[in-house]
Design a protein around this motif. Structure first.
Motif, PDB file in Angstrom:
ATOM      1  N   HIS B 109       0.808  -1.211   0.000  1.00  0.00           N
ATOM      2  CA  HIS B 109       0.000   0.000   0.000  1.00  0.00           C
ATOM      3  C   HIS B 109       0.844   1.265   0.000  1.00  0.00           C
ATOM      4  O   HIS B 109       0.585   2.197  -0.738  1.00  0.00           O
TER       5      HIS B 109
ATOM      6  N   HIS C 126     -11.305   3.660 -11.464  1.00  0.00           N
ATOM      7  CA  HIS C 126     -11.073   3.327 -10.053  1.00  0.00           C
ATOM      8  C   HIS C 126      -9.690   2.709  -9.849  1.00  0.00           C
ATOM      9  O   HIS C 126      -8.992   3.009  -8.889  1.00  0.00           O
ATOM     10  N   THR C 129      -7.125   5.337  -9.966  1.00  0.00           N
ATOM     11  CA  THR C 129      -7.189   6.145  -8.747  1.00  0.00           C
ATOM     12  C   THR C 129      -6.490   5.454  -7.588  1.00  0.00           C
ATOM     13  O   THR C 129      -5.671   6.068  -6.901  1.00  0.00           O
ATOM     14  N   THR C 130      -6.776   4.177  -7.360  1.00  0.00           N
ATOM     15  CA  THR C 130      -6.115   3.507  -6.234  1.00  0.00           C
ATOM     16  C   THR C 130      -4.626   3.292  -6.496  1.00  0.00           C
ATOM     17  O   THR C 130      -3.839   3.248  -5.563  1.00  0.00           O
ATOM     18  N   THR C 228       0.392  -5.177   4.016  1.00  0.00           N
ATOM     19  CA  THR C 228      -0.793  -4.770   3.245  1.00  0.00           C
ATOM     20  C   THR C 228      -1.745  -5.937   3.086  1.00  0.00           C
ATOM     21  O   THR C 228      -2.961  -5.787   3.211  1.00  0.00           O
TER      22      THR C 228
ATOM     23  N   PRO D 122      -5.604  -1.311   5.225  1.00  0.00           N
ATOM     24  CA  PRO D 122      -5.405  -0.939   3.811  1.00  0.00           C
ATOM     25  C   PRO D 122      -6.703  -0.947   3.000  1.00  0.00           C
ATOM     26  O   PRO D 122      -6.878  -0.116   2.109  1.00  0.00           O
ATOM     27  N   GLU D 125      -8.373   2.322   3.674  1.00  0.00           N
ATOM     28  CA  GLU D 125      -7.668   3.419   3.004  1.00  0.00           C
ATOM     29  C   GLU D 125      -7.943   3.407   1.499  1.00  0.00           C
ATOM     30  O   GLU D 125      -8.028   4.466   0.873  1.00  0.00           O
ATOM     31  N   HIS D 126      -8.104   2.226   0.920  1.00  0.00           N
ATOM     32  CA  HIS D 126      -8.499   2.167  -0.492  1.00  0.00           C
ATOM     33  C   HIS D 126      -9.883   2.765  -0.696  1.00  0.00           C
ATOM     34  O   HIS D 126     -10.132   3.489  -1.659  1.00  0.00           O
ATOM     35  N   THR D 129      -9.706   6.437  -0.569  1.00  0.00           N
ATOM     36  CA  THR D 129      -9.064   6.949  -1.784  1.00  0.00           C
ATOM     37  C   THR D 129     -10.046   7.009  -2.947  1.00  0.00           C
ATOM     38  O   THR D 129     -10.156   8.032  -3.626  1.00  0.00           O
ATOM     39  N   THR D 130     -10.783   5.936  -3.185  1.00  0.00           N
ATOM     40  CA  THR D 130     -11.719   5.972  -4.315  1.00  0.00           C
ATOM     41  C   THR D 130     -12.883   6.921  -4.046  1.00  0.00           C
ATOM     42  O   THR D 130     -13.450   7.465  -4.984  1.00  0.00           O
ATOM     43  N   SER D 131     -13.236   7.144  -2.793  1.00  0.00           N
ATOM     44  CA  SER D 131     -14.289   8.124  -2.498  1.00  0.00           C
ATOM     45  C   SER D 131     -13.830   9.535  -2.852  1.00  0.00           C
ATOM     46  O   SER D 131     -14.659  10.423  -3.043  1.00  0.00           O
ATOM     47  N   GLY D 132     -12.527   9.767  -2.923  1.00  0.00           N
ATOM     48  CA  GLY D 132     -12.010  11.094  -3.216  1.00  0.00           C
ATOM     49  C   GLY D 132     -11.648  11.883  -1.967  1.00  0.00           C
ATOM     50  O   GLY D 132     -11.069  12.953  -2.046  1.00  0.00           O
ATOM     51  N   LEU D 133     -11.961  11.332  -0.781  1.00  0.00           N
ATOM     52  CA  LEU D 133     -11.855  12.115   0.453  1.00  0.00           C
ATOM     53  C   LEU D 133     -10.557  11.892   1.214  1.00  0.00           C
ATOM     54  O   LEU D 133     -10.481  12.154   2.420  1.00  0.00           O
ATOM     55  N   LEU D 134      -9.508  11.444   0.517  1.00  0.00           N
ATOM     56  CA  LEU D 134      -8.252  11.138   1.213  1.00  0.00           C
ATOM     57  C   LEU D 134      -7.704  12.347   1.982  1.00  0.00           C
ATOM     58  O   LEU D 134      -7.185  12.203   3.095  1.00  0.00           O
ATOM     59  N   THR D 135      -7.834  13.543   1.401  1.00  0.00           N
ATOM     60  CA  THR D 135      -7.300  14.721   2.097  1.00  0.00           C
ATOM     61  C   THR D 135      -8.139  15.097   3.322  1.00  0.00           C
ATOM     62  O   THR D 135      -7.721  15.932   4.107  1.00  0.00           O
ATOM     63  N   ARG D 136      -9.300  14.511   3.470  1.00  0.00           N
ATOM     64  CA  ARG D 136     -10.142  14.774   4.644  1.00  0.00           C
ATOM     65  C   ARG D 136      -9.930  13.726   5.741  1.00  0.00           C
ATOM     66  O   ARG D 136     -10.514  13.834   6.817  1.00  0.00           O
TER      67      ARG D 136
ATOM     68  N   GLY E 132     -13.042  18.309  -0.844  1.00  0.00           N
ATOM     69  CA  GLY E 132     -12.132  17.192  -1.113  1.00  0.00           C
ATOM     70  C   GLY E 132     -12.508  16.412  -2.362  1.00  0.00           C
ATOM     71  O   GLY E 132     -11.771  15.538  -2.797  1.00  0.00           O
ATOM     72  N   LEU E 133     -13.654  16.713  -2.971  1.00  0.00           N
ATOM     73  CA  LEU E 133     -14.199  15.869  -4.032  1.00  0.00           C
ATOM     74  C   LEU E 133     -13.864  16.348  -5.444  1.00  0.00           C
ATOM     75  O   LEU E 133     -14.551  15.991  -6.402  1.00  0.00           O
ATOM     76  N   THR E 135     -11.669  15.460  -7.559  1.00  0.00           N
ATOM     77  CA  THR E 135     -11.448  14.404  -8.558  1.00  0.00           C
ATOM     78  C   THR E 135     -12.754  13.693  -8.931  1.00  0.00           C
ATOM     79  O   THR E 135     -12.774  12.923  -9.889  1.00  0.00           O
ATOM     80  N   ARG E 136     -13.812  13.950  -8.208  1.00  0.00           N
ATOM     81  CA  ARG E 136     -15.125  13.357  -8.535  1.00  0.00           C
ATOM     82  C   ARG E 136     -15.981  14.297  -9.388  1.00  0.00           C
ATOM     83  O   ARG E 136     -17.078  13.941  -9.789  1.00  0.00           O
TER      84      ARG E 136
ATOM     85  N   LEU F 134      -1.621  22.351  -0.771  1.00  0.00           N
ATOM     86  CA  LEU F 134      -1.717  21.453   0.377  1.00  0.00           C
ATOM     87  C   LEU F 134      -0.533  20.498   0.466  1.00  0.00           C
ATOM     88  O   LEU F 134      -0.027  20.214   1.561  1.00  0.00           O
TER      89      LEU F 134
END
Lengths: 250, 250, 250, 250, 250, 250
Positions: B109, C126, C129-130, C228, D122, D125-126, D129-136, E132-133, E135-136, F134
């Protein structure tokens, strides 16, 4: 304040334009001087030419510091040697591309760069990426005119205008950056022409942005962080053979 | 298949280790040869030394292509001259840092890099940023040992082990990368020691990663895209004075 | 070295193409074998079909490890079951999509994928993205041909060529990836045709990329990180009922 | 409104807790029903177990739609089968993890998840990441208690409280998410205890978040986009053998 | 449950539409009330008008809390005053833009917003960025109709339909969001018309999304984190002069 | 050149420090003037106080333009009203936070901000997020001293020094930014003290950064893009009641 503008080429054809653009925007207190390389490319339009120019730029950077300059500008939109020079000297070193991106970010939501050739587009996108401002970039366009043909100012301006209109209407750019430091003497005119066409947008001359950033750093008594830019262990030795370091292509 | 490994230094102290590390992981069909620079730094531990090494690397890259090599590796974790060499030659050019990041991304990861000195940490973080894999990076740590002192293998291994344990337990790294191509002969031993300590994680030797990526590209008849890496307009001319281009520091 | 290529379908129509593509690029030391599922979809063109194929893929993965294979490839551009299989077995498991993205990242600035149907476009986005490489992706395009109709090689190639030209000229792609492992036997031909049209760009066959990544991992004695991919607590038990696990749709 | 909550396991031990948590937060108009799998894992604590549960979840999803349910929740924090089920059925399908991330994003600057074991970190976290909200996201922590041991509510709560305090003070989390749908009956109590300790922060129960998102979609007559989730071509056929599709591990 | 919907304008022209849209989607248990400002803009179509409306919104927010409301919606797609109001009161405060983005993220891969004028496009892109979205998001489009002209429902719907078709076919949007809370009474009709045209995609009414998010928070006894939204030190004092704080433009 | 510095408070306690900091770094050609609000907060330490200050700031911004000023600085690290003022006036409007981030990005790899209270940390992180930088931010720390207690310069400096050492050693910051415009008169002293402690890093005064950016824009005849900042439709009307718009809290 004395700012040394280093052109990454081995001829003096570009000196006049570079000096005039820098002097036009410099403060009354600022003294501009231009340096070129003993050996170097005719122009920088790719990674290879940039790499070959850098040793000569570094030699000129150290020379500038030794001659008492207060700041250095690497006068090319690829920002050649900027990171290495920041390690080498103890005065601020400014890259026109980085200076332009940062200024653009304070003027509008997204910026476009219009540069010379396709060959430099990936280089500019790398610079935007490392600056962190990729999400603020609308596009990098090019006029398909080599650096040394920018002397035809009318053709350059017409091509820039055309690409800037596309950047605004197709790529949603709100701020425009001239993507070559050889595009001198046209930023304000283009800004006026875009305004006349209904687009009230800033047009940034990269030399101008670099001059102002260099002046700002000197005024604020700030220079590059030594935690990012460690002083190289052998830099004095390198000077003993400095003249040879100023690489030559042609 | 013939792969030329270019060391960005002007001495031959590192040749044996570089050759053994490359040969250890190369396919039976692959023939490894090592080149050093006529003029260049003693080691690359910053942007300045990297910049001074690049003209010599480019000279050696063109030489390798002319001598019929199938691929080139720039044997330093700063990937010096890789982009410029990709413009210059028509055979694949591989950087050990990029090769390591990409391989690490397929193994777990998040990865950590353990390098030599603080001075190269920002350089490595820039490389990760331009690769696009910043969100996959856990940390960049350093052992505080200069490149030329890595010859003390026991000290190097002990320091690497210590930082790797910290990378795993504090930074949540799942994959580890040796952050200097001079760290030869220890990847598998460290992997075993970490396993013995309860951490079943891959440890990547950057030279090994680069060899495998170069072999893969040659096998697949792939090389760098000319849309990213435009052939420079003057590169033949440059060769006439090639020997001088191989910059010299000491 | 023995690599098992697992096709996520319950028929053998695709076996010949898959074997030939894998064998074409495998090293002389590598022995390729193909497995299909007892029960599974006719083709994988969406999340549902992928999900239904995965238990069977996992059964085949464990079988491959028990039969002494050195690495496993899940032969579909959705990388079905790759993460789960990495937990299950102690040999490297490679996904063709991930392998292609990582290889593309070393060949040029931005890549485009050309796949079969709109239904798999979000799945591929997707995966990008990952992988972390979203900023390196230019676009995902599709030829609107189902997997099982790719047997019409002329039609497939013509459609791929058309979309690749669009990817280069409209989306600014510098590297191209075939977005379905059923697109066999055309990567090099398309690369030649694009070159003839003036676009000197790499075209990546995902099967080929996966073979090379699997061979690299085995050569380097690397496999997925157990930090992982934790070994599942009940995986031995599952084997007792393994045959039923190989899900069936039709 | 009828919502079907599908537990990805083959036993009924978790049914009571799941029902009570869902019913506690459901609107008076909502009728909750619970389904488990004919064959499936004892618990989902990794990618492998998740993959083995998905065919059974999909069978239950189609059954739910045929029985007239208005929405489906896949009751596990890995959101197993959610994407595939969205292709399969024409009613909203909600994942508790995604629902929790989105709700957390509206409640504070950064959220932390506290889950069961390292093996699922992990995976979560994936999903972020795919939700787009990693920075949150501030962090994903775990209590090191397997799903089936969460029945010791006092031990679970004490461990959750400890990790939540660390998430707030060390990782700068402002919102907390219970990272396992088996952590029922404690969200409000933990919120009260954190408040008593001086931390006025929301604590999100993933089941509760999923119920509310499902109710919202049904009320607004919204369901998943068919441009993202194309209906699979063979899904009716699959039902003929549906019961076998409900995979079994133990 | 009582939800106060605050319109950021000083007239009551929009009250009926706002109430009907909110009431249409509210649960039977929810009581909707509308408030307007004593002083404020005619409409919010830029940062300046938004800024001038916020003091009045904050006054109405505090009033709503004192009158026993359970949640507050700032009824404008710029989410004016939402962050400040979350500091001021102890009940959930919801912004329609944020609520729409989060809901859209659970319905499909990428969403487009269709708003009123170019002047609000950068504001909406800022809101997406802080959520945060980014990329969506597929695009933000506008119909070029001012807020107060949305009363011509036929013209509004025709323009929205046109831009939505472009968002789907040109920008690859999978989910659509009405980008102004004045676009009432058309979400479901547009969804039907797009379906008839072959696009089975969700169309989100921002008022509806906000109502559901507010109801969800109240049901779950969740409100904004005090670690993000610290209670202001002087908010009681401000009330003594509250009426004047409700700024007036016209 | 005339620059108007607008303090977002209704008292004059901070005027002297603000003037001295601005004048210290202004060019000889620049004339600095300070304005405060008729009604406004005592200090800005959160979103609510910022929102209440903005109408008064906008009134002062329009006044400054009418009085012939060349640029405006909103003198608070939350950059209050900067976006709205850019719509309202036709002269450059600069925010000290944005100016500091952009300057820091040109000085080193990653910057940390040290601000007053926890309550402003999320606001600053939002500003960094919308700036795009950021990934260049190491951390936002605070000294836990309210704005109006910064008058104890010794205590402020000691606390700043302590947090800066932590930012460097724990968060890996290479550049430091004072995160409140009330932290005047200490940037250079702190830079010297950090240097004495072995950390050769730049320390940025936000007022100084803003002055230099404003001067640069005026010199270059650049101002905000009207494509991002559309002129509001009713801004002349608003002036008729301007005095009331300058909100008051205490």
């Amino acid at each position: 304040m004395r700012i040394r503008v280093i052109l990454p080429v081995s001829h003096t054809t570009l000196n006049k334009g570079a000096f005039e653009e820098a002097a036009l925007y410099a403060s009354p207190q600022t003294e501009i001087s231009i340096a070129t390389l003993e050996r170097g490319p005719q122009s920088v339009e790719g990674e290879y030419e940039e790499a070959m120019a850098i040793p000569g730029i570094l030699y000129r950077a150290q020379e500038a510091e030794q001659e008492g300059c207060d700041a250095i500008i690497s006068d090319c939109f690829g920002d050649p040697g900027v990171k290495a020079a920041r390690e080498l000297v103890d005065i601020p070193v400014v890259g026109p591309a980085e200076a332009s991106f940062l200024l653009a970010a304070a003027l509008g939501h997204r910026f476009s760069v219009v540069t010379v050739l396709q060959s430099v587009v990936p280089m500019i996108e790398h610079l935007v990426t490392t600056s962190g401002l990729l999400t603020r970039m609308a596009s990098v366009r090019h006029v398909n005119i080599p650096v040394l043909s920018l002397t035809n100012k009318a053709a350059m301006k017409a091509a820039l205008y055309r690409e800037m209109i596309s950047a605004i209407t197709l790529d949603h750019a709100h701020v425009l950056i001239l993507g070559c430091t050889g595009m001198t003497g046209v930023a304000e005119e283009l800004q006026q022409e875009l305004l006349a066409a209904g687009f009230n947008v800033p047009v940034i001359s990269p030399v101008a942005a670099a001059i102002k950033l260099a002046e700002s750093m000197v005024s604020l008594r700030l220079k590059q962080s030594r935690l990012t830019y460690t002083r190289p262990k052998e830099c004095n030795i390198s000077l003993s053979d400095g003249r040879l370091l100023a690489g030559k292509i042609a």
